[in-house]
Design a protein around this motif. Sequence first.
Motif, PDB file in Angstrom:
ATOM      1  N   ASP A 116      12.975   8.899  -4.747  1.00  0.00           N
ATOM      2  CA  ASP A 116      14.515   9.497  -4.693  1.00  0.00           C
ATOM      3  C   ASP A 116      14.978   8.739  -6.382  1.00  0.00           C
ATOM      4  O   ASP A 116      15.844   8.730  -6.675  1.00  0.00           O
ATOM      5  N   ARG A 117      13.926   9.268  -7.302  1.00  0.00           N
ATOM      6  CA  ARG A 117      14.709   9.158  -8.517  1.00  0.00           C
ATOM      7  C   ARG A 117      14.918  10.189  -9.324  1.00  0.00           C
ATOM      8  O   ARG A 117      13.846  11.909  -9.055  1.00  0.00           O
ATOM      9  N   PRO A 118      15.536  10.930  -9.648  1.00  0.00           N
ATOM     10  CA  PRO A 118      15.896  12.354 -10.139  1.00  0.00           C
ATOM     11  C   PRO A 118      15.072  12.402 -11.788  1.00  0.00           C
ATOM     12  O   PRO A 118      15.139  11.419 -12.499  1.00  0.00           O
ATOM     13  N   VAL A 119      14.682  13.231 -11.911  1.00  0.00           N
ATOM     14  CA  VAL A 119      13.984  13.930 -13.281  1.00  0.00           C
ATOM     15  C   VAL A 119      13.947  15.327 -13.699  1.00  0.00           C
ATOM     16  O   VAL A 119      12.944  15.963 -13.766  1.00  0.00           O
ATOM     17  N   PRO A 120      15.091  15.502 -13.917  1.00  0.00           N
ATOM     18  CA  PRO A 120      15.792  17.356 -14.014  1.00  0.00           C
ATOM     19  C   PRO A 120      15.045  17.432 -15.555  1.00  0.00           C
ATOM     20  O   PRO A 120      14.217  18.273 -15.130  1.00  0.00           O
ATOM     21  N   TRP A 121      15.116  16.485 -16.663  1.00  0.00           N
ATOM     22  CA  TRP A 121      13.900  17.351 -17.337  1.00  0.00           C
ATOM     23  C   TRP A 121      13.262  17.339 -17.774  1.00  0.00           C
ATOM     24  O   TRP A 121      12.285  18.037 -18.015  1.00  0.00           O
ATOM     25  N   LEU A 122      12.547  16.698 -16.548  1.00  0.00           N
ATOM     26  CA  LEU A 122      10.688  16.613 -16.574  1.00  0.00           C
ATOM     27  C   LEU A 122      10.202  17.944 -16.015  1.00  0.00           C
ATOM     28  O   LEU A 122       9.347  18.406 -16.729  1.00  0.00           O
ATOM     29  N   LEU A 123      11.717  18.240 -14.998  1.00  0.00           N
ATOM     30  CA  LEU A 123      10.865  19.939 -13.948  1.00  0.00           C
ATOM     31  C   LEU A 123      11.190  20.783 -14.745  1.00  0.00           C
ATOM     32  O   LEU A 123      10.252  21.358 -14.832  1.00  0.00           O
TER      33      LEU A 123
END
Length: 735
Positions: A116-123
């Motif tokens: 449940d770790r947000p990783v928007p820039w990796l996406l």
Amino acid sequence: MKWIFTVLAAWVLSGAVQAQQRYWDADYDSLARALSRQPADSARLRTLVHLLDLHPTNAAALPLLDQLLALNQRRPALQAGPYRQLRAGLLLRQRGDDAAALDSVKAAISGFDRLDRPVPWLLMDAVTFYNRLNQMAERRRYYDQKLTYYQLRGAAENMAACYVSQGAYYRRVGDYNRAINHTLRAADVALGFSRKLHINELIVTGGLYADWGNHAKAVQYLSQAQALPEFRRVQGTNRVFTFLALSRLRAQQGQYPEALRSADSALAAHVAEPYERQLDRACALVQKAAVLLQMRTPAPAGPLLRRAQQLDDSLDLPASGGPGEFELDATWARYHAALGHHQQAEHHWRRAYQKATAAKLDKLRPRYLQELAAFYDARGQLVEAQRYSRAYIALVDTLDAAQAAFRVAQYENERVEQAKNAQINDLRQAQAVQAERLRLGGWLLLGALLAVALVSGLGAFSYRQLRVNRRTLDQLRQTQSQLVQAEKMAFLGELTAGIAHELQNPLNFMKNFAEVSTDLVEDMHGAGPARATGLEQEILAGLKQNLQQISQHGQRASSIIKDMLAHSRAGTGPRGLCDLNALTQEALTLAYEGLRAQDKTFRATLGQDFAAALAPVAVVGPDLSRVLLNLCTNAFHAVRERQRAAPGPYEPAVTVSTRAVPNGVEIRVRDNGTGMPESVKARVFEPFFTTKAADEGTGLGLSLSHDIVTKGHGGTLTVESRVGVGTEFVITLPA
């Protein structure tokens, strides 16, 4: 009472939103400078995680990942699996294995999802891996699936990243309606956690409307973005994209001086990343040249295009990137057409269309088809003009089916309706709050006291829970340390078993030659006076040859130990040019002689089909020789096993061959032995899996061979087998 809890809830939510915005909009350079000043490991670990959240795949990501994993190993505080997979993906990208790199990055994203770790820039950065592989359809399906997954879980940051990625995809294929729908959704969702991303998507929306031909909407969104106070902090590629979009828009409106100023602002924008800086500069040079050509002043456009061409030649810039489309060839074509160089103009128009087609840039293909048709029509080449006109009409009909008639995205209407509903809800809430104030004013003090009591109780409960959590965390850290130690011991056992397996072949050779030497000595002493003249000299010569073989294989055993230890520390050894035909022939002969030394009754047909004039290949010679010896030895064991079990006549045969293939070479080892069932073939490269008896093998030979070929040489090792027919191993090495 409701009014009190409403105010408290609003205050808590606003604090959470501000904290999110501070995190995702933090200045990367300031964080990087602060990292070296962090004295405590825990503080350094938090800063490293923050830096990787903001820029997970830039040039500095690999050293940051190394620091993070080393710190976390000393003082475990986070799940390191996704970070290891991300590191593996970046290393694979450096080696040019884009497909494997994409798989590792996707595995890292899945690992963060499980935590449940947000990783928007990796996406968002994962898009570049798909673009390098030109897998546009796979990219769209992946982000559609991820978007559904995050919507079900309410993961706002990752939802925004998926909207950004899908918006860029539909922009690339020329579907402006869906592109704007996704960018506006991204802007709305990003407003809750990142003002920078919100502004960026407003800018992208303005650029999309400009490309679509709706200038009023383009000005609306670009002006809205520039009016926000955070726009001053927008730097890098996002700032370059803004000024390039403004330059194109003003050039379309005939405002050429303003268009040139915007292009100059794009050239002057600060971009920290070296590669992005060169890409952004090249796009800005092309845009300025395009404005000058629209002004019918081609002379100053030439030097700008030559500088952009130099950057493209040295960096091989993509047709589509962060600052937009890199229309170098199309601008060259307009430049040469303006100077009357028709042959050069035709060449560049064709190249521009070919590049747009190869990159699946459907937003540029209709424009280039139209330009080609007009070019050939002006030259009187009517057949070519008609061909490109028909292609343009067919493509435009296909794209227009997905567009809205009035060039206004469908989501615009949804936003207007949402805004009206929000206003109505705000009015209703204001009326409800006023009614509560009038009706429950006397209860305000009592409610405040109850709230204080509740907060105090929650504080006491939180304190007790914190102590419990600390004890649990200490226990978890102790357990994790034990698991790390167990993993080290398991690795040591695997390394020891591997060394023992690899030493088995040279030791068998040494044992066999020693036994033969003993037999020769006994023959020499037992021959008596009747032995033939010169027989003693032949026996002594044989003994000398055997001793040389024993010395050679002793040196090989020592080399194996060194190679295995070096492999356990740093990977493969240095590469050198090697004659694969000679190396393969030597492995076949050694394997055959080794088995014949054990079983003097064994005979087999040796087949050799080597490619003539095969160019030397850069490999780690000892490692590849070990692979070939393993494969040939296994082949001879298979044919001997079938010979022993065959009821009728059977001729054992082992064949090796080499040949050149596109971008590499191929080595095949084929036998007509027992073959393998599907259940064995599926597991043949697993460590410690073997079908031999316990005293005949450890199951590490093929596993080590697979690692040497795939990880050490970037090649492939595959197997084809049929029961009762035989087995063929195929090694493919890059040239």
